[in-house]
Design an enzyme around this catalytic site. Structure first.
Site, short mmCIF file in Angstrom:
data_model
loop_
_atom_site.label_atom_id
_atom_site.label_comp_id
_atom_site.label_asym_id
_atom_site.label_seq_id
_atom_site.Cartn_x
_atom_site.Cartn_y
_atom_site.Cartn_z
N GLU A 49 -4.74 -102.12 1.39
CA GLU A 49 -4.94 -101.83 -0.04
C GLU A 49 -3.68 -102.16 -0.84
O GLU A 49 -3.07 -101.30 -1.47
CB GLU A 49 -5.38 -100.37 -0.23
CG GLU A 49 -6.76 -100.11 0.37
CD GLU A 49 -7.39 -98.77 -0.01
OE1 GLU A 49 -6.74 -97.94 -0.66
OE2 GLU A 49 -8.58 -98.59 0.33
N GLU A 100 -13.07 -100.56 5.76
CA GLU A 100 -13.28 -99.16 5.36
C GLU A 100 -14.59 -99.08 4.59
O GLU A 100 -14.75 -99.75 3.57
CB GLU A 100 -12.12 -98.65 4.50
CG GLU A 100 -10.85 -98.44 5.30
CD GLU A 100 -9.71 -97.81 4.49
OE1 GLU A 100 -9.99 -97.04 3.55
OE2 GLU A 100 -8.55 -98.12 4.81
O1 AHR Z 1 -9.94 -93.65 4.64
C1 AHR Z 1 -9.13 -92.93 3.78
C2 AHR Z 1 -8.27 -93.81 2.87
O2 AHR Z 1 -9.06 -94.48 1.96
C3 AHR Z 1 -7.46 -94.89 3.56
O3 AHR Z 1 -6.27 -94.43 4.07
C4 AHR Z 1 -7.21 -95.84 2.44
O4 AHR Z 1 -7.02 -97.16 2.86
C5 AHR Z 1 -8.42 -95.67 1.53
O5 AHR Z 1 -8.06 -95.54 0.21
#
Ligand code: AHR
Length: 516
Positions: A195, A319
């Protein structure tokens, strides 16, 4: 666990759900095989976040909770059933604050840091590189190590790659050997930051692309490592990161672009976006939100296709999953949430979307594996319970490395509530590695069953057998006291009059092998 057959008893149980007419037609175009659905599509994510690792997976070798070299036997045993193909570690946001040297050597001598991303708790680095790879070995999975671009340095990342993969006389390989692992670790995937637009450094995409080019120029996995390098990409409807990265990254070690999208139902009239206790408007809204993944993938892939015509790059959804209001009383920043039948539906809908994009979506990792967000497993001390999402993953195991097969849907009604409307049925099919033809179906309607007339192009479908997942309530979930409220049941159907009809209960997932 109580198992029932989806026959007389199940029919009685689901009698309340009427079957909508007319029949939905599903044609499996078995003679037109598509791309292989990589097993890595079923990956998992384990971050140093709350009890996602500490307590949920790792208890340490001295714990009274049965463990093997620190990893819980019950949790690892359950995860093995899912044939977890890859685990992403150590974050997430945590990856960009993690310094790998903190996590090697004797555990008693490792520094204690503050996990500033997640709750400000002490991070004693008990789980580091060697412990992670011990878990990888116990699970029989592959490793997706996420490096620190945000707060680390090129040298630090380059040395981690060398520590992980080098053989020969390298001092870092010798250090690894002294720490108990003479042989190089197998790093299937390496993520370069996370991110970049947010917790990974609040960068513009131009800055991140420059950083990626610079960092990766110095990452040299040992020959034969076959490590794939993943750039940290965009999220939600924003395609600019995929667009820019796929056109501007110049280094050869560039195998995929990551993407994050979380499904969140938003607040209801009481200001809640809870994991349970929701009404049907939150059910359909959540499912409609998760279906946005389809458009997000299509739009990003269209950008990639402009710059990467040979489809070298993978689109890595590393994710995804539901993100609700945290459970009342849970520690701040631990992202603890219950997991209901709705979550299993979310998982299955996403699987069907990923299958449809198997040519580009070659890896995903759900957030997260244990106790955090849309988890497979929840633990409390020595107790463990499998979530509905766990069961959805298990039902879809035959799709790992299966060859996708197109599915044609006809007369698929809309499931509508107020102003929100989504297709009632979602489907995907594949030819498994065992040669069987698998069909996955999701009936999103929580009030009406669906009748599916299944045809296989060029063959006669004679019967189908597999499993069904459903429950009485939309927010049905498993607890330590009642672990079998949402559990898969055997499902069988046979053709009659030359026609194979599958009856899907309301709010259900069915995965079957279709006999031709
Ligand atoms: O999964 C939780 C968080 O969500 C992760 O650490 C991050 O990459 C995202 O914003």
């Amino acid at each position: 666990m109580k198992i029932y057959r989806y026959t007389a008893m199940a029919a009685a149980m689901f009698a309340a759900s009427a079957y909508a007419a007319p029949q939905v037609g599903v044609t499996i175009e078995a003679a037109k095989p598509g791309p292989v659905i990589s097993k890595y599509v079923y990956g998992q994510f384990a971050e140093h976040l709350g009890t996602g690792i500490y307590g949920g997976l790792w208890v340490g070798p001295d714990s009274r909770i049965p463990n093997t070299r620190g990893w819980r036997n019950d949790v690892v045993g359950a995860l093995k059933e899912l044939r977890v193909p890859v685990v992403r570690w150590p974050g997430g946001c945590f990856a960009d604050q993690y310094h790998w040297r903190d996590g090697i050597g004797p555990r008693s001598e490792r520094p204690v840091r503050i996990n500033t991303n997640w709750g400000g708790v002490d991070e004693d680095n008990a789980v580091g590189t060697h412990e992670f790879f011990e878990l990888v070995e116990q699970l029989g999975t592959d490793a997706y190590v996420n490096g620190n671009l945000g707060s680390g340095s090129v040298q630090e990342m380059a040395e981690w790659v060398e520590y992980l993969t080098a053989g020969g006389k390298s001092s870092l390989a010798a250090l690894r050997a002294r720490n108990g692992h003479p042989a190089p670790f197998k790093v299937a995937f390496f993520g370069v930051g996370n991110e970049g637009w947010g917790c990974g450094g609040n960068m513009r995409v131009e800055q991140y692309a420059d950083a990626y080019n610079r960092y990766v120029s110095f990452l040299h996995p040992a020959p034969g490592s076959n490590t794939q390098f993943i750039a940290a990409g965009g999220h939600d409807e924003d395609t600019s990161w995929t667009d820019y990265l796929s056109s501007k990254i110049q280094v050869g070690r560039f195998d995929g672009i990551s993407f994050h999208y979380y499904t969140s139902p938003g607040a209801d009239k009481n200001g809640k976006f809870g994991a349970t206790g929701f009404d049907e408007s939150r059910w359909i809204w959540t499912l409609s939100q998760t279906r946005r993944m389809e458009g997000f993938i299509a739009n990003n892939v269209a950008k990639m296709d402009q710059h990467d015509k040979k489809k070298k790059l993978a689109f890595v959804v590393d994710e995804w999953g539901t993100w609700y209001e945290p459970e009342a009383g849970s520690p701040p920043g631990f992202l603890v949430q219950q997991n209901s039948l709705r979550d299993a539906m979310v998982a299955a809908l996403n699987f069907n979307i990923f299958h449809a994009h198997a040519d580009r979506v070659r890896m995903t990792s759900i957030a997260q594996m244990v106790n955090v967000l849309q988890a497979m497993i929840r633990t409390d001390g020595d107790k463990m319970v499998l979530t509905p999402t766990y069961h959805a993953f298990k039902m879809y195991v035959p799709f790992q490395d299966a060859t996708s097969v197109p599915v044609k849907l006809e007369n698929n009604p809309q499931y509508t509530l107020g102003e929100v409307s989504i297709p009632a049925v979602s489907a995907s099919a594949a030819r498994g590695k065992d040669g069987k033809l698998y069909l996955a179906l999701v009936n999103t309607n929580p009030r009406e069953g669906a009748e599916i007339a299944v045809a296989v192009d060029g063959a006669k479908a004679s019967s189908a057998s597999g499993t069904v997942l459903t429950a009485a309530a939309m927010d049905a979930h498993n607890t330590y006291a009642a672990p079998g409220v949402v559990a898969p049941a055997p499902y069988e159907a046979a053709a009659s009059g030359g026609k194979l009809v599958l009856k899907l209960p309301a709010k259900s997932i069915v995965v079957v092998a279709v006999r031709e």
